[in-house]
Design a protein around this motif. Structure first.
Motif, PDB file in Angstrom:
ATOM      1  N   PRO A   1      31.630  15.611 -10.750  1.00 49.68           N
ATOM      2  CA  PRO A   1      30.176  15.769 -10.779  1.00 49.68           C
ATOM      3  C   PRO A   1      29.494  14.708 -11.651  1.00 49.68           C
ATOM      4  O   PRO A   1      29.991  14.362 -12.705  1.00 49.68           O
ATOM      5  N   ILE A   2      28.379  14.204 -11.148  1.00 50.15           N
ATOM      6  CA  ILE A   2      27.564  13.215 -11.844  1.00 50.15           C
ATOM      7  C   ILE A   2      26.196  13.846 -12.092  1.00 50.15           C
ATOM      8  O   ILE A   2      25.525  14.273 -11.147  1.00 50.15           O
ATOM      9  N   LYS A   3      25.787  13.912 -13.336  1.00 55.12           N
ATOM     10  CA  LYS A   3      24.480  14.474 -13.681  1.00 55.12           C
ATOM     11  C   LYS A   3      23.480  13.332 -13.793  1.00 55.12           C
ATOM     12  O   LYS A   3      23.686  12.384 -14.541  1.00 55.12           O
ATOM     13  N   PHE A   4      22.427  13.408 -13.026  1.00 53.98           N
ATOM     14  CA  PHE A   4      21.326  12.442 -13.085  1.00 53.98           C
ATOM     15  C   PHE A   4      20.459  12.857 -14.261  1.00 53.98           C
ATOM     16  O   PHE A   4      19.782  13.877 -14.211  1.00 53.98           O
ATOM     17  N   LEU A   5      20.475  12.080 -15.338  1.00 50.11           N
ATOM     18  CA  LEU A   5      19.763  12.459 -16.552  1.00 50.11           C
ATOM     19  C   LEU A   5      18.285  12.104 -16.513  1.00 50.11           C
ATOM     20  O   LEU A   5      17.426  12.924 -16.810  1.00 50.11           O
ATOM     21  N   VAL A   6      18.009  10.840 -16.176  1.00 49.87           N
ATOM     22  CA  VAL A   6      16.620  10.391 -16.140  1.00 49.87           C
ATOM     23  C   VAL A   6      16.529   9.172 -15.237  1.00 49.87           C
ATOM     24  O   VAL A   6      17.467   8.397 -15.134  1.00 49.87           O
TER      25      VAL A   6
ATOM     26  N   PHE B   1      22.990   8.113 -15.783  1.00 49.24           N
ATOM     27  CA  PHE B   1      23.843   9.173 -15.276  1.00 49.24           C
ATOM     28  C   PHE B   1      24.877   9.531 -16.326  1.00 49.24           C
ATOM     29  O   PHE B   1      25.272   8.690 -17.126  1.00 49.24           O
ATOM     30  N   SER B   2      25.359  10.755 -16.298  1.00 49.59           N
ATOM     31  CA  SER B   2      26.448  11.184 -17.172  1.00 49.59           C
ATOM     32  C   SER B   2      27.554  11.757 -16.295  1.00 49.59           C
ATOM     33  O   SER B   2      27.289  12.547 -15.384  1.00 49.59           O
ATOM     34  N   ASP B   3      28.808  11.354 -16.583  1.00 46.27           N
ATOM     35  CA  ASP B   3      29.925  11.920 -15.821  1.00 46.27           C
ATOM     36  C   ASP B   3      30.430  13.200 -16.512  1.00 46.27           C
ATOM     37  O   ASP B   3      29.875  13.639 -17.518  1.00 46.27           O
ATOM     38  N   GLU B   4      31.488  13.807 -15.969  1.00 41.57           N
ATOM     39  CA  GLU B   4      31.961  15.076 -16.501  1.00 41.57           C
ATOM     40  C   GLU B   4      32.548  14.961 -17.906  1.00 41.57           C
ATOM     41  O   GLU B   4      32.699  15.957 -18.606  1.00 41.57           O
TER      42      GLU B   4
ATOM     43  N   PRO C   1       0.826  -1.203   0.000  1.00 41.53           N
ATOM     44  CA  PRO C   1       0.000   0.000   0.000  1.00 41.53           C
ATOM     45  C   PRO C   1       0.868   1.265   0.000  1.00 41.53           C
ATOM     46  O   PRO C   1       2.027   1.235   0.385  1.00 41.53           O
ATOM     47  N   LYS C   2       0.295   2.357  -0.452  1.00 42.75           N
ATOM     48  CA  LYS C   2       0.937   3.674  -0.412  1.00 42.75           C
ATOM     49  C   LYS C   2       2.300   3.654  -1.106  1.00 42.75           C
ATOM     50  O   LYS C   2       3.309   4.058  -0.558  1.00 42.75           O
ATOM     51  N   CYS C   3       2.301   3.196  -2.302  1.00 41.04           N
ATOM     52  CA  CYS C   3       3.528   3.118  -3.085  1.00 41.04           C
ATOM     53  C   CYS C   3       3.709   4.431  -3.852  1.00 41.04           C
ATOM     54  O   CYS C   3       2.755   4.946  -4.436  1.00 41.04           O
ATOM     55  N   LEU C   4       4.902   4.974  -3.845  1.00 45.23           N
ATOM     56  CA  LEU C   4       5.207   6.224  -4.522  1.00 45.23           C
ATOM     57  C   LEU C   4       6.045   5.943  -5.763  1.00 45.23           C
ATOM     58  O   LEU C   4       7.085   5.296  -5.671  1.00 45.23           O
ATOM     59  N   TYR C   5       5.610   6.405  -6.920  1.00 48.51           N
ATOM     60  CA  TYR C   5       6.376   6.321  -8.158  1.00 48.51           C
ATOM     61  C   TYR C   5       6.915   7.711  -8.450  1.00 48.51           C
ATOM     62  O   TYR C   5       6.217   8.699  -8.259  1.00 48.51           O
ATOM     63  N   PHE C   6       8.152   7.796  -8.920  1.00 43.73           N
ATOM     64  CA  PHE C   6       8.768   9.109  -9.043  1.00 43.73           C
ATOM     65  C   PHE C   6       9.687   9.216 -10.248  1.00 43.73           C
ATOM     66  O   PHE C   6      10.150   8.224 -10.783  1.00 43.73           O
ATOM     67  N   ASN C   7       9.950  10.449 -10.660  1.00 48.74           N
ATOM     68  CA  ASN C   7      10.970  10.789 -11.645  1.00 48.74           C
ATOM     69  C   ASN C   7      11.819  11.894 -11.034  1.00 48.74           C
ATOM     70  O   ASN C   7      11.304  12.751 -10.307  1.00 48.74           O
ATOM     71  N   VAL C   8      13.138  11.897 -11.335  1.00 47.53           N
ATOM     72  CA  VAL C   8      14.073  12.803 -10.672  1.00 47.53           C
ATOM     73  C   VAL C   8      15.033  13.416 -11.685  1.00 47.53           C
ATOM     74  O   VAL C   8      15.405  12.774 -12.661  1.00 47.53           O
ATOM     75  N   TYR C   9      15.452  14.656 -11.446  1.00 49.79           N
ATOM     76  CA  TYR C   9      16.531  15.291 -12.200  1.00 49.79           C
ATOM     77  C   TYR C   9      17.430  15.984 -11.179  1.00 49.79           C
ATOM     78  O   TYR C   9      16.963  16.789 -10.398  1.00 49.79           O
ATOM     79  N   ARG C  10      18.722  15.647 -11.158  1.00 49.99           N
ATOM     80  CA  ARG C  10      19.601  16.146 -10.087  1.00 49.99           C
ATOM     81  C   ARG C  10      21.066  15.974 -10.492  1.00 49.99           C
ATOM     82  O   ARG C  10      21.399  15.232 -11.390  1.00 49.99           O
ATOM     83  N   GLN C  11      21.958  16.655  -9.760  1.00 49.22           N
ATOM     84  CA  GLN C  11      23.403  16.470  -9.915  1.00 49.22           C
ATOM     85  C   GLN C  11      23.974  16.011  -8.573  1.00 49.22           C
ATOM     86  O   GLN C  11      23.583  16.502  -7.525  1.00 49.22           O
ATOM     87  N   PHE C  12      24.930  15.058  -8.621  1.00 50.19           N
ATOM     88  CA  PHE C  12      25.496  14.487  -7.410  1.00 50.19           C
ATOM     89  C   PHE C  12      27.008  14.610  -7.394  1.00 50.19           C
ATOM     90  O   PHE C  12      27.649  14.638  -8.444  1.00 50.19           O
TER      91      PHE C  12
END
Length: 85
Positions: free
Chosen positions: A47-52, A73-76, A7-18
Motif C-alpha cells: 500500500p502507498i499512502k498519498f500524503l499531499v 507518498f509514504s510506503d508501508e 482555458p478551464k484549468c482545474l487546480y486540485f489537492n488529493v488524499y488517497r491510498q493506492f
C-alpha cells in the motif's frame, strides 16, 4: 482566479491510498536547452499512502489533457517519496 494559457484549468489537492503508483523524475542532461531529461518509469507497489499533492489538469488548444502534479507518498515502511508528474 489564476490566469493561465489554457482555458478551464482545474487546480486540485488529493488524499488517497493506492495499490501501485508509476512516476518519473528529472535528471540532469546538458545536451538540451532545459538541462534535464526524465528517468525511466518507476513503479512502487503498495500500500502507498498519498500524503499531499498539488497540481493541475487542463486541455491544450487541440483538446489534449495536460497534467502536472507535485506529490508526497509514504510506503508501508513509512518512507516518504517526493514525486513530480
Amino acid at each position: 482566479m489564476l490566469e493561465t494559457k489554457y482555458p478551464k484549468c482545474l487546480y486540485f489537492n488529493v488524499y488517497r491510498q493506492f495499490k501501485k503508483i508509476t512516476f518519473v523524475y528529472a535528471l540532469t542532461d546538458t545536451r538540451n536547452y532545459y538541462n534535464l531529461k526524465y528517468s525511466d518509469t518507476l513503479v512502487l507497489t503498495g500500500p502507498i499512502k498519498f500524503l499531499v499533492g498539488q497540481g493541475f489538469i487542463s486541455k491544450d488548444d487541440k483538446g489534449k489533457y495536460l497534467t502536472h502534479l507535485h506529490a508526497q507518498f509514504s510506503d508501508e515502511d513509512m518512507r516518504v517519496k517526493v514525486v513530480i508528474i
